[in-house]
Design a protein around this motif. Structure first.
Motif, PDB file in Angstrom:
ATOM      1  N   ILE A 633       3.458   3.930  -7.526  1.00  0.00           N
ATOM      2  CA  ILE A 633       3.232   5.180  -7.419  1.00  0.00           C
ATOM      3  C   ILE A 633       1.730   5.123  -8.019  1.00  0.00           C
ATOM      4  CG2 ILE A 633       3.200   7.455  -8.898  1.00  0.00           C
ATOM      5  CD1 ILE A 633       6.420   6.821  -8.743  1.00  0.00           C
ATOM      6  N   ILE A 634       0.630   5.712  -7.284  1.00  0.00           N
ATOM      7  CA  ILE A 634      -0.755   5.546  -7.529  1.00  0.00           C
ATOM      8  C   ILE A 634      -1.199   6.912  -8.059  1.00  0.00           C
ATOM      9  CG2 ILE A 634      -3.157   5.212  -6.491  1.00  0.00           C
ATOM     10  CD1 ILE A 634      -1.332   2.661  -6.733  1.00  0.00           C
ATOM     11  N   LYS A 640     -12.558   8.159  -7.263  1.00  0.00           N
ATOM     12  CA  LYS A 640     -12.114   6.623  -7.070  1.00  0.00           C
ATOM     13  C   LYS A 640     -11.526   6.794  -5.678  1.00  0.00           C
ATOM     14  CE  LYS A 640      -9.518   2.639  -8.306  1.00  0.00           C
ATOM     15  NZ  LYS A 640      -8.691   1.981  -9.318  1.00  0.00           N
ATOM     16  N   LEU A 641     -11.900   6.235  -4.626  1.00  0.00           N
ATOM     17  CA  LEU A 641     -11.411   5.954  -3.296  1.00  0.00           C
ATOM     18  C   LEU A 641     -10.716   4.683  -3.101  1.00  0.00           C
ATOM     19  CD1 LEU A 641     -14.319   7.555  -1.160  1.00  0.00           C
ATOM     20  CD2 LEU A 641     -12.228   8.670  -1.971  1.00  0.00           C
ATOM     21  N   ILE A 684      -5.362  -7.125  -2.144  1.00  0.00           N
ATOM     22  CA  ILE A 684      -6.014  -6.278  -0.619  1.00  0.00           C
ATOM     23  C   ILE A 684      -6.160  -4.865  -1.342  1.00  0.00           C
ATOM     24  CG2 ILE A 684      -3.479  -5.495  -0.409  1.00  0.00           C
ATOM     25  CD1 ILE A 684      -4.020  -5.891   2.690  1.00  0.00           C
ATOM     26  N   CYS A 685      -7.243  -4.483  -0.474  1.00  0.00           N
ATOM     27  CA  CYS A 685      -7.895  -3.035  -1.075  1.00  0.00           C
ATOM     28  C   CYS A 685      -7.673  -2.119   0.075  1.00  0.00           C
ATOM     29  CB  CYS A 685      -9.502  -3.329  -1.420  1.00  0.00           C
ATOM     30  SG  CYS A 685     -10.030  -1.797  -1.984  1.00  0.00           S
ATOM     31  N   SER A 690      -9.296  11.759   1.430  1.00  0.00           N
ATOM     32  CA  SER A 690      -9.040  13.181   0.847  1.00  0.00           C
ATOM     33  C   SER A 690      -7.506  13.576   0.632  1.00  0.00           C
ATOM     34  CB  SER A 690      -9.841  13.980   1.933  1.00  0.00           C
ATOM     35  OG  SER A 690      -8.991  14.069   3.161  1.00  0.00           O
ATOM     36  N   ALA A 691      -7.052  12.837  -0.077  1.00  0.00           N
ATOM     37  CA  ALA A 691      -5.787  13.286  -0.716  1.00  0.00           C
ATOM     38  C   ALA A 691      -5.667  14.036  -1.967  1.00  0.00           C
ATOM     39  CB  ALA A 691      -4.899  12.165  -0.839  1.00  0.00           C
ATOM     40  N   HIS A 692      -6.766  14.526  -2.246  1.00  0.00           N
ATOM     41  CA  HIS A 692      -6.920  15.255  -3.866  1.00  0.00           C
ATOM     42  C   HIS A 692      -6.531  16.713  -3.384  1.00  0.00           C
ATOM     43  CE1 HIS A 692      -9.145  11.658  -4.251  1.00  0.00           C
ATOM     44  NE2 HIS A 692      -9.177  11.613  -5.709  1.00  0.00           N
TER      45      HIS A 692
END
Length: 793
Positions: A633-634, A640-641, A684-685, A690-692
């Motif tokens: 869960i992030i 921060k992207l 891995i990154c 734009s989920a904000h």
């Protein structure tokens, strides 16, 4: 060998119908009641036909190792015929024909079935013949015959001691198995091609197990016999002079047999074999099922396996031991009680036996007092056995099943869960006490006085045998002295899981299935031709062909076009997965933007990952691929992207990455907002866009400021697949394969983070070079573990 009552009845019934040599019926039994039966079974014909078949009334022509019947008969065919069942052991003749063959000596084994005596009156034609009688009547006339089979062992003296021991044991097993119809399992004891050559009397080469078994069974079960020995031979010339078979002092020539002119030693088979292996091993094999596995059934009871899982490839090691001791044990669980009751004491951790249903039910029973006398131990290590072809085939079929754990469990329920590599034989006495100190072993080995003293201290006056017979404490010494007879199993030791006798490759496959980690358990491709292209959202039900036993699994996948020439992953349409149950799941499909793509012309490629030990389903396809499943869960941050995740294994170019995200209160397009940025050796990154600010699906009908709210966290699911393959094998599609490069995120050279590699190149490396050695770069590599980039040439 005592006959059953129905067999006795059959013999007595046949005696009334058995004719004598004159064709008259009588009930006299020659050499016991078995004679009539053996006559019927062996020859199944009249006495005259027996005489003609074996030419018992003909003379013999002796020519070295060759013995042939004469052209003309010497005696009449209506003489006195007696046939007796042979009761002795097979006979071994060592170093045969040694005078002619000093370097490559053979051995001969006679397997007698019946002894025949025939006396007939001399024919008038023989007595009146005046020319050279040898041409027509031979050299001798035999009056005793042995019918059976004969084997020759070629170049026996050139064999190694190990080859000799194995062949002796093999022949003894085959003999006991065929003659007594015993189910002694010894097939493929060793490849006969690696042993001294076996040749039958008729020249047949017995170079396989099947050939030898068939030959033995034909001999003892079907009674297909030849005359293998002649005795009481009278010369033809003497007969012509005396004109009678009766003589006060006849010149009798003793045994002659085909293929054998002379020999050094004549032994019984038992005597010949006893130096190689104790023949009791044959009896123990049958009585104690040495080559079968042990099964722990659902009631926690020990059973002998229904099927035989192993073949013997070396003679088991049998040692004599002589120790006795008193032992106290107290099982703590019901399963321990079962194991101890069946002489299994050495298993400390049942979790190492994966196909046993471990019942941890607490055992509140009593303490067990054991007095053991150990006399023999038999070792069956993994070097002396190998799995049967039938067992290996059953395992292979189970491994290729969609539900391999269940299929393997079924196989081991038939062939056994446990296999003891050491079996101790002896005798055992037992008593049960309610209250006792902690389990221990009392008394010194071979000191029955101390055992008696310990029994006194425990207030025990008697013990019981395994069959329930009472042995008084005062008779313990006498009982110990007689334990060499009627041995029983007193201990199974060196217990291994049965699957550990399999080959390395099959063991690896089973160990791999048993691992408690995430794997690809199923893959599929599903057409969307039943959807309505005018709809924006779709819920497509996808059912499994095999039901799962758990809902704890995850599904990853994407949508692509059916047209192979234009096949590509679609950015305009995204898919997520949910509503999991035992029989399938739903694909949740949404058009992200306006597109001309017809949804009905598309397919969903999906991959189910889970733990096979929980789900039970595990497709045989793609099993070699390693899977890393990351679920986090992030909590999203405004500034921060990029978000980095650690992998449980080292990443390499060509690995595939699946990623899906969800949130219970929002609607969003993961393919638009989650992008693979870069990867290193163990991380891995991803860029989460734009989920904000995403419209809340639960408040979409409101018009105030609360219509939009910050999405501060998402549930991210990542699956990393270790593969260098270009496609996955599909379980539910005729196409069988699905290309990976058009469907999923690929770890490649373009998205590899070279920072570690570049940092290492910033440092100057000083190398001392002598003799004008040239340093030449060969590869810059892509791995962050890459440190050496020069090859000395």
């Amino acid at each position: 060998m005592r006959p059953e009552i129905n067999e006795v009845y059959e013999i007595l019934s046949q005696l009334k119908l058995q004719p004598d040599i004159n064709g008259e019926f009588n009930t006299q039994v020659i050499d016991g009641s078995r004679t009539a039966k053996i006559t019927l079974e062996i020859f199944n014909t009249s006495p005259q036909q027996i005489i003609r078949q074996f030419k018992l009334n003909h003379g013999l022509v002796l020519n070295g190792t060759d013995i042939k019947s004469s052209i003309q008969g010497v005696t009449a065919e209506d003489g006195e015929l007696k046939i007796n069942l042979y009761k002795g052991q097979p006979l071994v003749y060592t170093c045969i024909n040694f005078e002619d063959n000093d370097l490559e000596l053979d051995t001969c084994i006679n397997f007698p079935v019946a002894e025949i005596i025939y006396n007939g009156n001399l024919l008038e034609s023989f007595l009146e013949y005046t020319s050279d009688e040898k041409k027509l009547y031979g050299d001798y006339l035999a009056r005793k015959f042995v019918a059976g089979g004969k084997l020759f062992i070629k170049k026996f003296n050139l064999a190694t001691p190990t080859q000799i021991d194995i062949l002796k044991y093999y022949l003894l097993c085959a003999y006991y198995s065929a003659k007594y119809s015993s189910e002694i399992q010894f097939s493929n004891l060793v490849t006969l091609n690696f042993l001294p050559e076996l040749i039958a009397f008729d020249g047949e080469k017995l170079n396989t197990h099947e050939n030898l078994v068939n030959w033995m069974n034909n001999l003892y079960q079907k009674k297909m016999v030849d005359i293998i020995s002649y005795d009481n031979l009278i010369s033809i010339s003497q007969l012509r002079l005396n004109k009678s078979l009766v003589d006060s002092d006849p010149e009798i020539l003793k045994e002659k047999q085909p293929g054998v002119v002379n020999f050094k030693e004549k032994l019984s088979l038992k005597k010949w074999v006893e130096d190689a292996v104790n023949d009791n091993l044959i009896i123990w094999t049958k009585n104690f099922n040495l080559f079968q596995g042990l099964i722990i059934n659902k009631n926690d009871e020990i059973e002998i396996s229904k099927r035989i899982p192993v073949n013997i490839i070396e003679i088991p090691e049998v040692n004599s031991i002589n120790k006795y001791y008193l032992e106290l044990i107290k099982p703590s669980t019901k399963l321990e009680f079962t194991l101890f009751s069946n002489h299994i004491f050495s298993i400390e951790n049942l979790s190492t036996f994966p196909f046993i249903k471990n019942n941890d039910q607490i055992y509140k029973g009593c303490n067990h007092v054991l007095v053991k006398c150990e006399k023999r131990d038999i070792f069956l290590n993994t070097g002396s056995i190998k799995p049967t072809e039938e067992f290996e085939q059953a395992i292979e079929e189970a491994l290729n099943s969609m539900k391999p754990l269940k299929a393997l469990q079924d196989v081991f329920n038939e062939y056994g869960h446990l296999f003891p590599q050491r079996i101790v034989l002896g005798r055992c006495l037992e008593n049960i006490l309610q209250d006792l100190y902690s389990p221990n072993t009392f008394g010194d080995i071979n000191d029955d006085n101390k055992i008696l003293e310990s029994l006194d201290n425990l207030n025990i006056s008697y013990l019981l045998t395994q069959k329930g017979r009472i042995v008084e404490k005062n008779n313990l010494h006498n009982w110990i002295q007689t334990t060499d007879n009627n041995l029983e199993i007193v201990k199974f030791d060196n217990i291994i899981p049965l699957y550990k006798i399999l080959g390395v490759e099959q063991q690896k496959k089973i160990d791999d299935i048993l691992k408690d980690n995430y794997r690809i358990v199923m893959t599929g491709i599903t057409d969307l031709n039943d959807l309505n292209n005018n709809n924006e959202d779709h819920y497509k039900r996808i059912d499994f062909e095999s039901s799962f036993e758990s809902e704890n699994y995850q599904v990853f996948g994407s949508i692509f076009t059916k047209d192979k020439s234009k096949s590509k992953r679609l950015e305009e349409i995204y898919v997520n997965f949910g509503l999991y149950d035992f029989n399938g799941f739903y694909a949740i499909i949404k058009k992200v933007e306006e597109t001309s793509i017809d949804i009905t012309e598309c397919c969903i490629s999906w991959v189910v990952i889970g733990k096979p030990s929980q789900i039970s389903v595990f497709s045989p396809n793609n099993r070699e691929l390693q899977v890393d499943y990351i679920k986090k869960i992030i909590k999203l941050q405004p500034d921060k992207l990029n978000y980095t995740f650690d992998s449980s294994f080292t990443l390499h170019e060509g690995y595939i990455v699946f990623v899906h995200a969800s949130h219970s209160s929002i609607s969003y397009e993961p393919n638009n907002i989650i992008k693979l940025v870069e990867w290193k050796d163990r991380s891995i990154c991803f860029k989460i866009g734009s989920a904000h600010k995403v419209q809340s699906s639960s408040s979409s009908s409101s018009n105030n400021d609360s219509d939009h709210k910050d999405v501060d966290e998402i549930d991210l699911r990542i699956c990393i697949l270790s593969t260098n393959y270009e496609s996955l094998i599909i379980d539910n599609s005729k196409e069988k394969e699905c290309p990976l490069d058009i469907e999923y995120n690929l770890l490649d050279d373009d998205n590899f983070n070279r920072s570690l590699f570049n940092e290492s190149n910033k440092n100057e490396v000083s190398v001392n070079v002598q003799n004008n050695i040239q340093l030449k770069p060969i590869d810059k590599g892509i791995s962050s573990n890459f440190f050496i980039s020069y090859l000395i040439i």
